[in-house]
Scaffold this active site. Sequence first.
Site, PDB file in Angstrom:
ATOM      1  N   ILE A  30      -7.389  -5.425  -2.360  1.00  0.00           N
ATOM      2  CA  ILE A  30      -6.376  -4.411  -2.589  1.00  0.00           C
ATOM      3  C   ILE A  30      -6.912  -3.305  -3.501  1.00  0.00           C
ATOM      4  CG2 ILE A  30      -5.354  -5.624  -4.553  1.00  0.00           C
ATOM      5  CD1 ILE A  30      -2.605  -4.655  -3.339  1.00  0.00           C
ATOM      6  N   ASP A  31      -8.214  -3.154  -3.542  1.00  0.00           N
ATOM      7  CA  ASP A  31      -8.858  -2.143  -4.366  1.00  0.00           C
ATOM      8  C   ASP A  31      -8.267  -0.765  -4.059  1.00  0.00           C
ATOM      9  OD1 ASP A  31     -10.545  -0.276  -5.530  1.00  0.00           O
ATOM     10  OD2 ASP A  31     -12.360  -1.320  -4.972  1.00  0.00           O
TER      11      ASP A  31
END
Length: 94
Positions: A30-31
Site C-alpha cells: 500500500i506504498d
Amino acid sequence: HDIDMIDQWELGHRFLSDTFKVLPTTGWQIDPFGHSASNAYLQALMGFDGYFFSRADGEDKAKREKEKSLEMLYRSEPSVGAVSDIYTQLQANH
C-alpha cells in the site's frame, strides 16, 4: 533495499509461524509512492499466490479500469521468465 525487505518478511513469517502456525500466501503493498517490481518478484519467489497494490501510473490505471483489467498475471522480472509470475490486482481505490 531488497535484503531489508527479505529480512522483514523472514522476521514476520517466523512470528506468524511460531505464534499462529500459519504463513501468508498473499502480499499487499500500500506504498503511497508506487509499487516496486522487486516486491512482486520477491513475493513470487517466496511462493506467494497473489499480490495486491494500490498505486500505478494514472494513464495505465485509467486504461485498465476502462478495460476491466485490474487483475492480471504479472511477470515481475521478464529476464527469469515464468518463475516471476504472480497473480496481481491493482486496487481501484486506495
